[in-house]
Scaffold this active site. Structure first.
Site, PDB file in Angstrom:
ATOM      1  N   ASP A  49       1.653  -9.972  -1.784  1.00 30.82           N
ATOM      2  CA  ASP A  49       2.799  -9.076  -1.635  1.00 30.82           C
ATOM      3  C   ASP A  49       4.131  -9.709  -2.023  1.00 30.82           C
ATOM      4  O   ASP A  49       5.076  -9.003  -2.383  1.00 30.82           O
ATOM      5  CB  ASP A  49       2.887  -8.585  -0.179  1.00 30.82           C
ATOM      6  CG  ASP A  49       1.737  -7.669   0.197  1.00 30.82           C
ATOM      7  OD1 ASP A  49       1.012  -7.228  -0.706  1.00 30.82           O
ATOM      8  OD2 ASP A  49       1.569  -7.407   1.409  1.00 30.82           O
TER       9      ASP A  49
ATOM     10  N   LYS B   2       1.280  -3.444  -4.448  1.00 29.34           N
ATOM     11  CA  LYS B   2       1.084  -4.527  -3.469  1.00 29.34           C
ATOM     12  C   LYS B   2      -0.068  -4.145  -2.538  1.00 29.34           C
ATOM     13  O   LYS B   2       0.134  -3.404  -1.569  1.00 29.34           O
ATOM     14  CB  LYS B   2       2.374  -4.763  -2.682  1.00 29.34           C
ATOM     15  CG  LYS B   2       3.513  -5.311  -3.544  1.00 29.34           C
ATOM     16  CD  LYS B   2       4.707  -5.685  -2.702  1.00 29.34           C
ATOM     17  CE  LYS B   2       5.908  -6.084  -3.557  1.00 29.34           C
ATOM     18  NZ  LYS B   2       5.682  -7.243  -4.422  1.00 29.34           N
ATOM     19  N   THR B   3      -1.258  -4.622  -2.846  1.00 28.72           N
ATOM     20  CA  THR B   3      -2.456  -4.260  -2.081  1.00 28.72           C
ATOM     21  C   THR B   3      -3.400  -5.460  -1.984  1.00 28.72           C
ATOM     22  O   THR B   3      -3.317  -6.396  -2.785  1.00 28.72           O
ATOM     23  CB  THR B   3      -3.230  -3.117  -2.786  1.00 28.72           C
ATOM     24  OG1 THR B   3      -3.533  -3.543  -4.120  1.00 28.72           O
ATOM     25  CG2 THR B   3      -2.442  -1.825  -2.828  1.00 28.72           C
ATOM     26  N   ALA B   4      -4.324  -5.373  -1.011  1.00 30.08           N
ATOM     27  CA  ALA B   4      -5.364  -6.396  -0.915  1.00 30.08           C
ATOM     28  C   ALA B   4      -6.269  -6.314  -2.144  1.00 30.08           C
ATOM     29  O   ALA B   4      -6.835  -7.313  -2.578  1.00 30.08           O
ATOM     30  CB  ALA B   4      -6.178  -6.186   0.355  1.00 30.08           C
TER      31      ALA B   4
ATOM     32  N   CYS C 252      -5.535   1.964  -4.229  1.00 37.04           N
ATOM     33  CA  CYS C 252      -5.073   2.617  -3.017  1.00 37.04           C
ATOM     34  C   CYS C 252      -6.087   3.697  -2.643  1.00 37.04           C
ATOM     35  O   CYS C 252      -6.188   4.718  -3.332  1.00 37.04           O
ATOM     36  CB  CYS C 252      -3.705   3.231  -3.309  1.00 37.04           C
ATOM     37  SG  CYS C 252      -2.908   3.762  -1.827  1.00 37.04           S
TER      38      CYS C 252
ATOM     39  N   CYS D   4       0.833  -1.210   0.000  1.00 32.06           N
ATOM     40  CA  CYS D   4       0.000   0.000   0.000  1.00 32.06           C
ATOM     41  C   CYS D   4       0.866   1.258   0.000  1.00 32.06           C
ATOM     42  O   CYS D   4       1.033   1.920   1.033  1.00 32.06           O
ATOM     43  CB  CYS D   4      -0.976   0.031   1.165  1.00 32.06           C
ATOM     44  SG  CYS D   4      -2.250   1.268   0.870  1.00 32.06           S
TER      45      CYS D   4
HETATM   46  P1  FAD Z   1      -0.457 -10.973   4.213  1.00 31.83           P
HETATM   47  O1  FAD Z   1      -1.895 -10.572   4.256  1.00 31.83           O
HETATM   48  O2  FAD Z   1       0.525 -10.160   4.983  1.00 31.83           O
HETATM   49  O3  FAD Z   1      -0.393 -12.505   4.668  1.00 31.83           O
HETATM   50  C1  FAD Z   1       0.776 -13.283   4.629  1.00 31.83           C
HETATM   51  C2  FAD Z   1       0.548 -14.520   5.497  1.00 31.83           C
HETATM   52  O4  FAD Z   1       1.631 -15.442   5.275  1.00 31.83           O
HETATM   53  C3  FAD Z   1       0.545 -14.191   6.985  1.00 31.83           C
HETATM   54  O5  FAD Z   1      -0.616 -14.699   7.603  1.00 31.83           O
HETATM   55  C4  FAD Z   1       1.814 -14.846   7.504  1.00 31.83           C
HETATM   56  O6  FAD Z   1       1.702 -15.323   8.839  1.00 31.83           O
HETATM   57  C5  FAD Z   1       2.006 -15.988   6.514  1.00 31.83           C
HETATM   58  N1  FAD Z   1       3.392 -16.456   6.467  1.00 31.83           N
HETATM   59  C6  FAD Z   1       4.517 -15.712   6.574  1.00 31.83           C
HETATM   60  N2  FAD Z   1       5.603 -16.503   6.553  1.00 31.83           N
HETATM   61  C7  FAD Z   1       5.152 -17.774   6.396  1.00 31.83           C
HETATM   62  C8  FAD Z   1       5.806 -19.040   6.299  1.00 31.83           C
HETATM   63  N3  FAD Z   1       7.132 -19.149   6.403  1.00 31.83           N
HETATM   64  N4  FAD Z   1       5.056 -20.147   6.145  1.00 31.83           N
HETATM   65  C9  FAD Z   1       3.691 -20.051   6.059  1.00 31.83           C
HETATM   66  N5  FAD Z   1       3.037 -18.874   6.154  1.00 31.83           N
HETATM   67  C10 FAD Z   1       3.755 -17.745   6.322  1.00 31.83           C
HETATM   68  N6  FAD Z   1      -4.336  -2.877   0.673  1.00 31.83           N
HETATM   69  C11 FAD Z   1      -5.440  -2.383   0.051  1.00 31.83           C
HETATM   70  O7  FAD Z   1      -5.910  -2.971  -0.915  1.00 31.83           O
HETATM   71  N7  FAD Z   1      -6.056  -1.243   0.458  1.00 31.83           N
HETATM   72  C12 FAD Z   1      -5.591  -0.554   1.517  1.00 31.83           C
HETATM   73  O8  FAD Z   1      -6.163   0.462   1.881  1.00 31.83           O
HETATM   74  C13 FAD Z   1      -4.444  -1.028   2.213  1.00 31.83           C
HETATM   75  N8  FAD Z   1      -3.936  -0.359   3.259  1.00 31.83           N
HETATM   76  C14 FAD Z   1      -2.887  -0.883   3.972  1.00 31.83           C
HETATM   77  C15 FAD Z   1      -2.434  -0.200   5.078  1.00 31.83           C
HETATM   78  C16 FAD Z   1      -1.395  -0.711   5.846  1.00 31.83           C
HETATM   79  C17 FAD Z   1      -0.913   0.044   7.041  1.00 31.83           C
HETATM   80  C18 FAD Z   1      -0.820  -1.957   5.488  1.00 31.83           C
HETATM   81  C19 FAD Z   1       0.279  -2.547   6.350  1.00 31.83           C
HETATM   82  C20 FAD Z   1      -1.249  -2.635   4.373  1.00 31.83           C
HETATM   83  C21 FAD Z   1      -2.282  -2.097   3.596  1.00 31.83           C
HETATM   84  N9  FAD Z   1      -2.759  -2.736   2.445  1.00 31.83           N
HETATM   85  C22 FAD Z   1      -3.833  -2.235   1.761  1.00 31.83           C
HETATM   86  C23 FAD Z   1      -1.983  -3.875   1.873  1.00 31.83           C
HETATM   87  C24 FAD Z   1      -2.591  -5.249   2.146  1.00 31.83           C
HETATM   88  O9  FAD Z   1      -2.847  -5.427   3.507  1.00 31.83           O
HETATM   89  C25 FAD Z   1      -1.629  -6.332   1.651  1.00 31.83           C
HETATM   90  O10 FAD Z   1      -1.282  -6.047   0.314  1.00 31.83           O
HETATM   91  C26 FAD Z   1      -2.250  -7.720   1.722  1.00 31.83           C
HETATM   92  O11 FAD Z   1      -2.509  -8.057   3.064  1.00 31.83           O
HETATM   93  C27 FAD Z   1      -1.323  -8.748   1.071  1.00 31.83           C
HETATM   94  O12 FAD Z   1      -1.801 -10.036   1.267  1.00 31.83           O
HETATM   95  P2  FAD Z   1      -0.771 -11.280   1.405  1.00 31.83           P
HETATM   96  O13 FAD Z   1      -1.617 -12.469   1.647  1.00 31.83           O
HETATM   97  O14 FAD Z   1       0.194 -11.261   0.288  1.00 31.83           O
HETATM   98  O15 FAD Z   1       0.067 -10.961   2.722  1.00 31.83           O
HETATM   99  C1  UQ1 Z   2     -10.317  -3.473  -2.803  1.00 32.89           C
HETATM  100  O1  UQ1 Z   2     -10.731  -4.315  -3.594  1.00 32.89           O
HETATM  101  C2  UQ1 Z   2      -9.679  -3.909  -1.593  1.00 32.89           C
HETATM  102  O2  UQ1 Z   2      -9.529  -5.222  -1.315  1.00 32.89           O
HETATM  103  C3  UQ1 Z   2     -10.607  -5.990  -1.001  1.00 32.89           C
HETATM  104  C4  UQ1 Z   2      -9.173  -2.974  -0.708  1.00 32.89           C
HETATM  105  O3  UQ1 Z   2      -8.543  -3.393   0.422  1.00 32.89           O
HETATM  106  C5  UQ1 Z   2      -9.287  -3.690   1.497  1.00 32.89           C
HETATM  107  C6  UQ1 Z   2      -9.287  -1.584  -0.979  1.00 32.89           C
HETATM  108  O4  UQ1 Z   2      -8.815  -0.782  -0.170  1.00 32.89           O
HETATM  109  C7  UQ1 Z   2      -9.931  -1.161  -2.180  1.00 32.89           C
HETATM  110  C8  UQ1 Z   2     -10.085   0.314  -2.417  1.00 32.89           C
HETATM  111  C9  UQ1 Z   2     -10.418  -2.080  -3.085  1.00 32.89           C
HETATM  112  C10 UQ1 Z   2     -11.073  -1.658  -4.376  1.00 32.89           C
HETATM  113  C11 UQ1 Z   2     -12.506  -2.060  -4.409  1.00 32.89           C
HETATM  114  C12 UQ1 Z   2     -13.458  -1.459  -5.104  1.00 32.89           C
HETATM  115  C13 UQ1 Z   2     -14.824  -2.030  -5.087  1.00 32.89           C
HETATM  116  C14 UQ1 Z   2     -13.253  -0.223  -5.867  1.00 32.89           C
END
Ligand code: FAD
Ligand code: UQ1
Length: 580
Positions: free
Chosen positions: A452, A460-462, A495, A315
């Site tokens: 990520d 890199k976002t959810a 974002c 993010c």
């Molecule tokens: P994660 O959700 O971090 O999950 C990774 C998982 O892998 C964890 O549960 C961990 O325990 C596990 N893991 C780690 N190592 C191992 C291992 N060795 N073996 C097995 N499992 C392991 N995104 C948005 O879309 N909108 C937003 O507004 C937004 N705001 C954010 C604000 C902040 C402050 C932060 C920190 C992030 C934000 N994000 C946002 C980004 C979003 O949270 C991440 O991009 C998303 O969580 C990535 O998913 P992921 O599954 O790749 O990683």
């Molecule tokens: C989104 O899809 C998403 O993941 C579920 C986020 O993280 C929680 C977001 O912050 C945003 C903005 C989206 C985008 C979703 C729509 C419906 C525009």
């Protein structure tokens, strides 16, 4: 060629082929052919020389390794094993019915895959190898020391194994089970809690309680998937298994790698030691986000620093979001004028997609923020409340700048987890390599990545995960069925820039910064609707839809046909050493 059966992404087997089949094999992405049938065995059988000429004319490598039906010697197995170690995959082995080739494959794999797995794989492809069971068991029991552990504890093997139960791991598992509820799928995840990290920006601004961003992992890993409560420590991609921290192995037919990224607090000297005290905080950590809010409420005057490390980070807008929401609070409290706010970013621009820079600059000006670009936090001394930065000027010279502070919101540098960086799956920067569209590993055809940790150049976002999960789910099921991946990811990420309480600039974009707005509205305008989406709808979109396999507005683009040969073959060199 109806008889063609894919045992693994690396090797397929078939009954007797004809010279005319070679072009089709090449078009399907095969690179090598092995003939296991001795010349002159049956009437009308094309000779090895004819097959070789046809194979080579289609650009396929050809190998003749004849074995007599019902008399496969250990020397034959050794020769086949050696050949598999050398050939370029995907490879097609054939004999009269395909049984000899399948038997050779099973015997050559028996030192690292348990007999039940091998027999089941053969059976799933209509080959009955029960007559080899004893021999497979012997080879398995006599496996070399490196796999001795596996000999005493039979390797569990799943159709799909998912590394990480975060946003990506849970979403992709749910998407897979929606498509095939009978899939044998496991998620390896060590944590008891699952975090909704996008909520932490709101926790840091007093809008969410942190409890809203945490749920028991057991409620997030989809029903129908097995949860393996452990951490992965390594990959044995050629044996199709992962190594867990206790040294045990788990096998798979397809692997999805999504353990997120690691926060590299140590990249800034003194930062870890002072986090959570001395006015130093970060919304990037669950425990610290409430401290951000405490500090914001308590600050009435002085200097507030907000930092952003070099990309990539998750993010990319979150460092600014923390600042805008803090300034918004200070403004309504009437203290903003007494606070010097500075944004110190390692980047050369405020935001990577130019469309969103002007509306963000308006807020930088409105809040009176001093913008320091090319300025990277390098050291902090909490007790004396001093921070040091490396600043690069227009001529490329770097100087160290000291700043005192009363409040410091620091965002850590971020990198792939250590066990990924050390693995054969990583690219030169440590991230898991993946084709940007299919999200399939370019060297291991049955490995995919998203979230990520994935090296694809998306934000890199959810939000990215929401669109990647269906792509990976479809492509994994395709390769398990012996087909090529067809679903394509366009690089979407989003974002929601919380510029003030009640207003969000909803940045949505794909590869190359292409704008990909979901709604037909000017995306550069801060909107209340987007705020409502972020604060009210998004947690439910995340937990109740994305993590449950409801793919709202997330349907992927698809190739109309099987991928072209070049792409398929590049994506399928499974079982080879990296770079070979
Ligand atoms: P994660 O959700 O971090 O999950 C990774 C998982 O892998 C964890 O549960 C961990 O325990 C596990 N893991 C780690 N190592 C191992 C291992 N060795 N073996 C097995 N499992 C392991 N995104 C948005 O879309 N909108 C937003 O507004 C937004 N705001 C954010 C604000 C902040 C402050 C932060 C920190 C992030 C934000 N994000 C946002 C980004 C979003 O949270 C991440 O991009 C998303 O969580 C990535 O998913 P992921 O599954 O790749 O990683
Ligand atoms: C989104 O899809 C998403 O993941 C579920 C986020 O993280 C929680 C977001 O912050 C945003 C903005 C989206 C985008 C979703 C729509 C419906 C525009």
């Amino acid at each position: 060629m109806d008889s063609l059966k894919r045992l693994t992404p690396f090797i397929a087997v078939a009954a007797q082929l004809q010279p005319a089949d070679m072009g089709t094999l090449a078009a399907a992405g095969f690179r090598s052919v092995i003939n296991n049938r001795p010349d002159g065995e049956g009437e009308g059988q094309p000779s090895s020389a004819e097959m070789q000429a046809a194979a080579q004319a289609s650009g396929l490598a050809y190998h003749y390794l004849p074995v007599i039906s019902g008399q496969i010697a250990d020397a034959d197995v050794a020769a086949f094993t050696e050949l598999l170690a050398q050939v370029r995959g995907p490879v097609l082995a054939f004999c009269r019915t395909g049984t000899r080739s399948t038997s050779l494959w099973a015997l050559s794999e028996a030192h690292h895959l348990d007999p039940l797995t091998l027999l089941a794989t053969a059976k799933a492809n209509s080959y009955d190898l029960r007559g080899l069971a004893q021999r497979l068991e012997q080879r398995w029991q006599n496996a070399p020391v490196a796999t001795a552990h596996a000999a005493t504890t039979p390797t569990q093997r799943y159709d799909v194994l998912v590394v990480g139960g975060g946003a990506a791991g849970c979403a992709v598992t749910a998407s897979l089970l929606r498509r095939d509820p009978h899939l044998r799928i496991a998620v390896v995840e060590p944590r008891e809690q699952h975090y909704y990290q996008p909520g932490w920006t709101l926790v840091g601004a007093g809008i969410f309680d942190r409890a809203r961003t945490e749920r028991p992992m057991a409620q997030c890993i989809p029903l129908g998937a097995q949860w393996i409560r452990a951490a992965v420590s390594g990959f044995e991609a050629e044996q199709q298994r992962v190594v867990l921290e206790d040294g045990s192995r788990v096998g798979y037919r397809a692997l999805i790698v999504c353990p997120g990224l690691s926060l590299h607090w140590d990249a800034v000297e003194g930062l870890k030691e002072t986090l959570g005290k001395n006015g130093v905080t970060s919304n990037y950590q669950f425990e610290l986000a409430p401290y951000t809010w405490q500090l914001v409420q308590n600050l009435r005057q002085g200097r507030a620093l907000f930092t952003q490390p070099p990309m990539p980070i998750k993010c990319a807008g979150a460092p600014q979001k923390a600042m805008y929401l803090s300034c918004d609070w200070w403004r309504t409290e009437g203290v903003l004028e007494d606070i010097d706010v500075e944004f110190c970013s390692a980047g050369a621009v405020l935001f990577g997609v130019p469309t969103f820079v002007p509306p963000l600059m308006k807020y930088v000006e409105r809040y009176g923020v001093q913008l320091n670009l090319n300025t990277t936090l390098s050291a902090v001394d909490g007790p004396t409340r001093k921070a040091w930065f490396k600043q690069v000027d227009a001529t490329g010279n770097t100087q160290t700048i000291e700043k005192s502070f009363d409040f410091l919101h620091a965002v850590p540098a971020q990198r792939a987890p250590e066990f990924i960086r050390q693995s054969p799956l990583a690219n030169a920067d440590g991230w898991v390599e993946a084709d940007h569209e299919t999200l399939r590993h370019p060297r291991f055809g049955n490995i995919f990545s998203l979230g990520d940790v994935c090296a694809a150049p998306n934000a890199k976002t959810a939000a990215a995960v929401r669109k990647q999960a269906p792509v990976v789910a479809e492509n994994v099921l395709a390769i398990l069925a012996g087909k090529g991946p067809r679903a394509l990811y366009d690089g979407y990420g989003s974002c929601p820039l919380t510029v003030e309480r009640g207003k969000v600039v909803l940045a949505e974009f794909g590869y190359g910064g292409k704008l990909l707005p979901t709604f037909p509205l000017d995306p550069a305008i801060p909107r209340r609707l987007a705020w409502e989406l972020k604060v009210k709808a998004m947690p439910s979109i995340y937990f109740d839809m994305m993590l449950r396999g409801h793919e709202w507005l997330a349907g992927p683009k698809r190739l109309p046909h099987e991928p072209l040969p070049v792409e398929a073959s590049a994506a399928c060199d499974f079982g080879k050493e990296p770079g070979k």
